[in-house]
Structure formats: C-alpha cells, structure tokens
Design a protein around this motif. Structure first.
Motif, PDB file in Angstrom:
ATOM      1  N   SER A   1      35.652  47.996  46.691  1.00  0.00           N
ATOM      2  CA  SER A   1      36.008  48.751  45.487  1.00  0.00           C
ATOM      3  C   SER A   1      36.050  47.800  44.291  1.00  0.00           C
ATOM      4  O   SER A   1      36.085  46.580  44.449  1.00  0.00           O
ATOM      5  N   LYS A   2      36.048  48.379  43.093  1.00  0.00           N
ATOM      6  CA  LYS A   2      36.157  47.560  41.885  1.00  0.00           C
ATOM      7  C   LYS A   2      37.438  46.741  41.924  1.00  0.00           C
ATOM      8  O   LYS A   2      37.463  45.569  41.520  1.00  0.00           O
ATOM      9  N   GLU A   3      38.515  47.349  42.433  1.00  0.00           N
ATOM     10  CA  GLU A   3      39.796  46.643  42.537  1.00  0.00           C
ATOM     11  C   GLU A   3      39.688  45.466  43.501  1.00  0.00           C
ATOM     12  O   GLU A   3      40.312  44.424  43.293  1.00  0.00           O
ATOM     13  N   GLY A   4      38.881  45.658  44.567  1.00  0.00           N
ATOM     14  CA  GLY A   4      38.684  44.582  45.530  1.00  0.00           C
ATOM     15  C   GLY A   4      37.998  43.377  44.903  1.00  0.00           C
ATOM     16  O   GLY A   4      38.415  42.232  45.104  1.00  0.00           O
ATOM     17  N   TYR A   5      36.950  43.643  44.122  1.00  0.00           N
ATOM     18  CA  TYR A   5      36.259  42.556  43.421  1.00  0.00           C
ATOM     19  C   TYR A   5      37.202  41.852  42.448  1.00  0.00           C
ATOM     20  O   TYR A   5      37.245  40.624  42.372  1.00  0.00           O
ATOM     21  N   ASN A   6      37.953  42.656  41.689  1.00  0.00           N
ATOM     22  CA  ASN A   6      38.866  42.079  40.695  1.00  0.00           C
ATOM     23  C   ASN A   6      39.924  41.206  41.366  1.00  0.00           C
ATOM     24  O   ASN A   6      40.285  40.130  40.859  1.00  0.00           O
ATOM     25  N   TYR A   7      40.443  41.697  42.510  1.00  0.00           N
ATOM     26  CA  TYR A   7      41.479  40.938  43.216  1.00  0.00           C
ATOM     27  C   TYR A   7      40.925  39.598  43.698  1.00  0.00           C
ATOM     28  O   TYR A   7      41.562  38.546  43.520  1.00  0.00           O
ATOM     29  N   LEU A   8      39.728  39.632  44.299  1.00  0.00           N
ATOM     30  CA  LEU A   8      39.161  38.395  44.832  1.00  0.00           C
ATOM     31  C   LEU A   8      38.794  37.419  43.712  1.00  0.00           C
ATOM     32  O   LEU A   8      38.873  36.206  43.893  1.00  0.00           O
ATOM     33  N   GLN A   9      38.437  37.949  42.547  1.00  0.00           N
ATOM     34  CA  GLN A   9      38.154  37.059  41.414  1.00  0.00           C
ATOM     35  C   GLN A   9      39.417  36.423  40.849  1.00  0.00           C
ATOM     36  O   GLN A   9      39.362  35.351  40.250  1.00  0.00           O
ATOM     37  N   SER A  10      40.554  37.087  41.042  1.00  0.00           N
ATOM     38  CA  SER A  10      41.807  36.582  40.462  1.00  0.00           C
ATOM     39  C   SER A  10      42.537  35.606  41.377  1.00  0.00           C
ATOM     40  O   SER A  10      43.486  34.957  40.955  1.00  0.00           O
ATOM     41  N   ARG A  11      42.097  35.500  42.631  1.00  0.00           N
ATOM     42  CA  ARG A  11      42.768  34.623  43.593  1.00  0.00           C
ATOM     43  C   ARG A  11      42.504  33.157  43.317  1.00  0.00           C
ATOM     44  O   ARG A  11      41.508  32.784  42.687  1.00  0.00           O
ATOM     45  N   LYS A  12      43.384  32.313  43.808  1.00  0.00           N
ATOM     46  CA  LYS A  12      43.160  30.866  43.796  1.00  0.00           C
ATOM     47  C   LYS A  12      42.491  30.489  45.116  1.00  0.00           C
ATOM     48  O   LYS A  12      43.032  30.757  46.192  1.00  0.00           O
ATOM     49  N   TRP A  13      41.333  29.865  45.016  1.00  0.00           N
ATOM     50  CA  TRP A  13      40.540  29.571  46.212  1.00  0.00           C
ATOM     51  C   TRP A  13      40.601  28.072  46.523  1.00  0.00           C
ATOM     52  O   TRP A  13      39.677  27.317  46.225  1.00  0.00           O
ATOM     53  N   SER A  14      41.680  27.669  47.163  1.00  0.00           N
ATOM     54  CA  SER A  14      41.826  26.242  47.495  1.00  0.00           C
ATOM     55  C   SER A  14      40.787  25.805  48.522  1.00  0.00           C
ATOM     56  O   SER A  14      40.404  24.639  48.581  1.00  0.00           O
ATOM     57  N   GLY A  15      40.302  26.757  49.341  1.00  0.00           N
ATOM     58  CA  GLY A  15      39.272  26.441  50.338  1.00  0.00           C
ATOM     59  C   GLY A  15      37.868  26.711  49.847  1.00  0.00           C
ATOM     60  O   GLY A  15      36.905  26.596  50.609  1.00  0.00           O
ATOM     61  N   ASN A  16      37.753  27.127  48.580  1.00  0.00           N
ATOM     62  CA  ASN A  16      36.462  27.318  47.915  1.00  0.00           C
ATOM     63  C   ASN A  16      35.574  28.350  48.617  1.00  0.00           C
ATOM     64  O   ASN A  16      36.086  29.326  49.156  1.00  0.00           O
ATOM     65  N   ILE A  17      34.256  28.135  48.592  1.00  0.00           N
ATOM     66  CA  ILE A  17      33.333  29.153  49.101  1.00  0.00           C
ATOM     67  C   ILE A  17      33.555  29.413  50.586  1.00  0.00           C
ATOM     68  O   ILE A  17      33.439  30.542  51.053  1.00  0.00           O
TER      69      ILE A  17
END
Length: 234
Positions: free
Chosen positions: A205-221
């Motif tokens: 969902s659009k919310e899913g994309y937005n949430y994943l973009q807002s996360r901090k990705w310490s483990g990167n890709i």
C-alpha cells in the motif's frame, strides 16, 4: 540466481554510480568499493563483472568474514602437498580469466597483503607449500566497510597495496542517504523474493511504501531485502 543489469535508483547518487559502472566495466582496471555493511558492494562488483569483457567467465567471491583468519591463505592461494600434488585449488585460480571479488579486504594480514602485491605486479601466485609460480589472469575487485586510510595510518594495511587496488574508487552509500531509491528497491525485492520463495508477488500500500521510506536502515539494503522477505512470508 537473478539477472543483474543495472544499479537501481532514481537518486543523483545512483545515477553517478551507474555512469561510473558503464565507464569502468569494459576496462581491466582494479576497483575498490567502499561503503557500510549491507550497502550493496558485492552486488556492484557482480554488476561490473556482468558488464565486462570477462562476463562469460567465472565471478568468484572471497568472503573474508566467513573464513577463519588462519584459513584465508589456503582458500585464496590453494594448497600443494609435499609431493607437489594439488590438494586444494584456491579462489584466485578458480577466477582465472574471470573476476575475483575480495570482500572486506582489510581483514587480510600483512603476509597475505604482500602476496596480493606480488599477484598484482607479477600476475603469478604460489600455492601454500608450492614450489613454482603459477600464471593467473584475474581482475581484482575489492570491498571494505572500514576506513582504509585510517587502517593505513595505523599500520594495519599496506599503502602500496591500497594504491594498486584503488585504481578506480567507488562508494556505495548507506540506504538512508538515498531514500528516494527505496520504492524502486522495494518493487525489485518483491519480484525476486517472490520467485525465490515460490509465493505470489504482491504490491504494498502507499502507507507501506511511506513507512519503509521513513525507517532508519542500519542494515542498509540487506536489511530492506530481509524485511521484504518477511512481508511475503507472513
């Protein structure tokens, strides 16, 4: 097991990396890829190999994090017994005519660093306990998540080896430095992970994309791919 044709992303960073890859891949230049763990260094090395004149030959990975320090020399250079019979073919010989990617190059001790200098200058190796030089034709790409300049200052890494490896420097940024690339990476991982897992592909969902973009990705890709796998499974 999936085709690697490009470095994904719409960001300026991704565009610059793609441009550099297109220029350096057909050459025989040695490349040093710097970036945090999980940022795609191995992926980038494989991409360069696939676009090179060596693409029909082997792409061999030496993951120094997964090999015990005392065994790295054996894995890289191979072993002969006292009668000169080969008991192990090393990764360097396995990569003959192809590409060898050495992950976390800073994990090598000074003895192995010296042996790599010999390989890069003379294009020969000796197996462990071997008596004769063996000609090898291999393109070397290395990766590191460490500050290699600091390693040199601290006498942990040979400066002459650094300059031989760092003919073309490349940097893979942390995922949070290229958040505009995350939606394209999500779609890519949904596609390949659904095939790997044998489950139906899905869209977030659009919310899913937005949430994943807002996360901090310490483990990167790598961490993003793991999250997508979990989403598909659950």
């Amino acid at each position: 097991n999936y085709s690697i044709n490009t470095f994904l992303g719409k960001s300026h960073i991704a565009s610059n990396i793609r441009s550099t890859v297109e220029k350096v891949s057909p050459s025989e230049s040695r490349i040093l890829i710097k970036g945090p763990s999980g940022s795609g260094k191995k992926y980038l090395a494989k991409l360069i190999h696939n676009k090179s004149k060596r693409s029909d030959e082997s792409f061999i990975i030496a993951n120094t994090k997964r090999i015990l320090a005392k065994n790295i020399e054996n894995y890289l250079f191979g072993i002969e017994n006292s009668e000169g019979v080969v008991t192990k073919i090393g990764l360097i010989e396995q990569a003959h005519k192809g590409t060898l990617y050495i992950d976390e190059i800073c994990n090598l001790d000074h003895v192995l660093q010296a042996r790599l200098v010999q390989l890069l200058t003379e294009k020969v190796i000796q197996r462990v306990d071997g008596k004769y030089n063996i000609d090898v034709n291999v393109r070397i790409i290395c990766g590191t998540s460490k500050n290699i300049k600091l390693e040199i200052e601290n006498k942990k890494f040979r400066e002459d080896l650094f300059y031989r490896l760092n003919v073309v420097p490349l940097n893979t940024p942390a995922l949070n430095e290229r958040i505009e690339d995350i939606p394209e990476l999500i779609d890519y991982f949904l596609k390949i992970c659904s095939k790997e897992l044998g489950v139906a592909n899905t869209k977030l969902s659009k919310e899913g994309y937005n949430y994943l973009q807002s996360r901090k990705w310490s483990g990167n890709i790598r961490e993003l791919k793991n999250v997508i796998e979990k989403i598909l499974i659950l």
